[in-house]
Write a protein that holds these residues in place. Structure first.
Motif, PDB file in Angstrom:
ATOM      1  N   ASN A   2       0.841  -1.188   0.000  1.00  9.35           N
ATOM      2  CA  ASN A   2       0.000   0.000   0.000  1.00  9.35           C
ATOM      3  C   ASN A   2       0.882   1.247   0.000  1.00  9.35           C
ATOM      4  O   ASN A   2       2.104   1.165  -0.051  1.00  9.35           O
ATOM      5  CB  ASN A   2      -0.967  -0.006   1.185  1.00  9.35           C
ATOM      6  CG  ASN A   2      -0.262   0.077   2.529  1.00  9.35           C
ATOM      7  OD1 ASN A   2       0.916   0.390   2.607  1.00  9.35           O
ATOM      8  ND2 ASN A   2      -0.989  -0.221   3.585  1.00  9.35           N
ATOM      9  N   ARG A   6       3.260  -0.842   3.570  1.00 11.44           N
ATOM     10  CA  ARG A   6       2.828  -2.052   4.254  1.00 11.44           C
ATOM     11  C   ARG A   6       2.138  -2.984   3.263  1.00 11.44           C
ATOM     12  O   ARG A   6       1.469  -2.541   2.347  1.00 11.44           O
ATOM     13  CB  ARG A   6       1.847  -1.701   5.383  1.00 11.44           C
ATOM     14  CG  ARG A   6       2.458  -0.875   6.501  1.00 11.44           C
ATOM     15  CD  ARG A   6       1.411  -0.537   7.528  1.00 11.44           C
ATOM     16  NE  ARG A   6       1.938   0.309   8.587  1.00 11.44           N
ATOM     17  CZ  ARG A   6       1.196   0.846   9.550  1.00 11.44           C
ATOM     18  NH1 ARG A   6      -0.111   0.644   9.570  1.00 11.44           N
ATOM     19  NH2 ARG A   6       1.759   1.600  10.476  1.00 11.44           N
ATOM     20  N   ALA A 149      -8.797   0.970  19.432  1.00  9.11           N
ATOM     21  CA  ALA A 149      -9.009   1.737  18.198  1.00  9.11           C
ATOM     22  C   ALA A 149     -10.358   2.442  18.205  1.00  9.11           C
ATOM     23  O   ALA A 149     -10.574   3.396  17.456  1.00  9.11           O
ATOM     24  CB  ALA A 149      -8.918   0.818  16.980  1.00  9.11           C
ATOM     25  N   ASN A 189      -5.587  -3.469  16.384  1.00 13.58           N
ATOM     26  CA  ASN A 189      -5.937  -2.074  16.660  1.00 13.58           C
ATOM     27  C   ASN A 189      -5.030  -1.081  15.936  1.00 13.58           C
ATOM     28  O   ASN A 189      -5.413   0.072  15.745  1.00 13.58           O
ATOM     29  CB  ASN A 189      -5.860  -1.803  18.167  1.00 13.58           C
ATOM     30  CG  ASN A 189      -7.028  -2.376  18.940  1.00 13.58           C
ATOM     31  OD1 ASN A 189      -8.092  -1.772  19.014  1.00 13.58           O
ATOM     32  ND2 ASN A 189      -6.839  -3.554  19.528  1.00 13.58           N
ATOM     33  N   ASP A 190      -3.849  -1.509  15.549  1.00 11.72           N
ATOM     34  CA  ASP A 190      -2.889  -0.604  14.922  1.00 11.72           C
ATOM     35  C   ASP A 190      -3.085  -0.468  13.413  1.00 11.72           C
ATOM     36  O   ASP A 190      -2.389   0.317  12.765  1.00 11.72           O
ATOM     37  CB  ASP A 190      -1.463  -1.093  15.195  1.00 11.72           C
ATOM     38  CG  ASP A 190      -1.115  -1.049  16.673  1.00 11.72           C
ATOM     39  OD1 ASP A 190      -1.545  -0.096  17.347  1.00 11.72           O
ATOM     40  OD2 ASP A 190      -0.430  -1.972  17.155  1.00 11.72           O
ATOM     41  N   ARG A 191      -4.015  -1.195  12.846  1.00 13.06           N
ATOM     42  CA  ARG A 191      -4.219  -1.148  11.400  1.00 13.06           C
ATOM     43  C   ARG A 191      -5.017   0.097  11.011  1.00 13.06           C
ATOM     44  O   ARG A 191      -6.076   0.368  11.583  1.00 13.06           O
ATOM     45  CB  ARG A 191      -4.957  -2.403  10.930  1.00 13.06           C
ATOM     46  CG  ARG A 191      -4.149  -3.666  11.106  1.00 13.06           C
ATOM     47  CD  ARG A 191      -4.900  -4.871  10.595  1.00 13.06           C
ATOM     48  NE  ARG A 191      -4.112  -6.079  10.751  1.00 13.06           N
ATOM     49  CZ  ARG A 191      -4.547  -7.303  10.466  1.00 13.06           C
ATOM     50  NH1 ARG A 191      -5.778  -7.465   9.998  1.00 13.06           N
ATOM     51  NH2 ARG A 191      -3.771  -8.353  10.626  1.00 13.06           N
ATOM     52  N   ASP A 192      -4.529   0.801   9.997  1.00 15.10           N
ATOM     53  CA  ASP A 192      -5.228   2.013   9.576  1.00 15.10           C
ATOM     54  C   ASP A 192      -6.496   1.699   8.787  1.00 15.10           C
ATOM     55  O   ASP A 192      -7.301   2.594   8.528  1.00 15.10           O
ATOM     56  CB  ASP A 192      -4.307   2.933   8.772  1.00 15.10           C
ATOM     57  CG  ASP A 192      -3.634   2.236   7.598  1.00 15.10           C
ATOM     58  OD1 ASP A 192      -4.006   1.087   7.283  1.00 15.10           O
ATOM     59  OD2 ASP A 192      -2.736   2.840   6.997  1.00 15.10           O
ATOM     60  N   THR A 193      -6.685   0.431   8.415  1.00 14.36           N
ATOM     61  CA  THR A 193      -7.889   0.026   7.686  1.00 14.36           C
ATOM     62  C   THR A 193      -8.895  -0.682   8.587  1.00 14.36           C
ATOM     63  O   THR A 193      -9.889  -1.222   8.092  1.00 14.36           O
ATOM     64  CB  THR A 193      -7.521  -0.927   6.531  1.00 14.36           C
ATOM     65  OG1 THR A 193      -6.851  -2.082   7.067  1.00 14.36           O
ATOM     66  CG2 THR A 193      -6.618  -0.236   5.521  1.00 14.36           C
ATOM     67  N   ARG A 199     -15.873   5.328  11.851  1.00 13.13           N
ATOM     68  CA  ARG A 199     -14.746   5.390  12.788  1.00 13.13           C
ATOM     69  C   ARG A 199     -15.092   4.798  14.151  1.00 13.13           C
ATOM     70  O   ARG A 199     -14.464   5.105  15.157  1.00 13.13           O
ATOM     71  CB  ARG A 199     -14.216   6.829  12.966  1.00 13.13           C
ATOM     72  CG  ARG A 199     -13.908   7.555  11.680  1.00 13.13           C
ATOM     73  CD  ARG A 199     -12.981   6.774  10.765  1.00 13.13           C
ATOM     74  NE  ARG A 199     -11.674   6.548  11.372  1.00 13.13           N
ATOM     75  CZ  ARG A 199     -10.767   5.684  10.896  1.00 13.13           C
ATOM     76  NH1 ARG A 199     -11.061   4.948   9.832  1.00 13.13           N
ATOM     77  NH2 ARG A 199      -9.607   5.544  11.481  1.00 13.13           N
TER      78      ARG A 199
END
Length: 228
Positions: A2, A6, A149, A189-193, A199
């Motif tokens: 991406n 990542r 998240a 929880n750390d994934r931006d997707t 949200r």
């Protein structure tokens, strides 16, 4: 890859997901024939579709896996988006008790802390009433903790609210011997997707991970039961 370098995950490459056949093997011999789910959007498995992942919530995924083990599995999900613990008690408990589940998922109260000033003593009383009533079914109980998240920026003390609620859920679950899938500090929880467009809710990539973690937790309970 991406745009930030990542790898783009899908259900096959996601290290936290699990193939249905593997999940069914882990739950081989599971005794549950009536799977029930009560609560809110987290219980319902609400979330936006993620590319590369089956568009299905965690609870429906788990029901499908359990049907591989018990083809005659009965499944009832009465969860409603936005339901508080009190609303779950009022509208969902009696139909679920009539269903007579032997595996029952209960909510962890995320909508209870959306008040301007949440009353945690009152929240704990409502959760305890719920546990007391569902314990009467004799079902094995399951629940989640909230992931970090999940953030509501309107409340500056949101982190504190969630950690207080999660501690409460862990404590009650221990009292009632419920299976807890702890999502608070899970690496997902750390994934931006991870989150849906609102949200708030996990996208279906997160739903797939939650289903896999529930399978792992139930398999661990089965192993514990077999040893005793």
């Amino acid at each position: 890859m991406n745009f930030i370098g990542r790898p783009v995950l899908n259900e096959e490459s996601d290290p936290f997901c699990m193939e249905s056949a593997e999940a069914a093997t882990l739950l081989g011999g599971a005794p549950w024939r009536r799977f029930g789910v009560i609560g809110d959007s987290l219980s319902a498995g609400t979330g936006d579709a993620s590319p590369g992942y089956l568009d299905q919530g965690w609870s429906d995924r788990l029901a499908d896996i359990l049907r591989r083990v018990r083809h005659d599995l009965a499944y009832l999900n009465t969860a409603e988006v936005g339901a508080t613990t009190d609303q779950t008690l009022e509208a969902q408990l009696n139909p679920m008790i009539d269903f007579s589940p032997d595996l029952l998922h209960v909510p962890c109260g995320p909508n209870d802390i959306l008040r301007r000033v949440p009353d945690f003593a009152e929240i704990e009383m409502a959760l305890r009433r719920m546990y007391e009533r569902v314990a009467g079914t004799g079902a094995l109980l399951t629940t989640f903790t909230l992931g970090r998240a999940f953030v509501v920026p309107a409340f500056p003390d949101w982190h504190e609210r969630v950690t207080t609620l999660n501690d409460m859920v862990r404590r009650l679950a221990a009292e009632y011997d419920a299976v807890v899938v702890d999502m608070w500090d899970h690496p997902v929880n750390d994934r931006d997707t991870l989150l849906s467009g609102d949200r708030i809710h996990f996208s279906t990539s997160g739903q797939a991970v939650m289903a896999a973690e529930m399978v792992r937790a139930l398999a661990a309970r089965l192993r514990r039961t077999t040893r005793t």
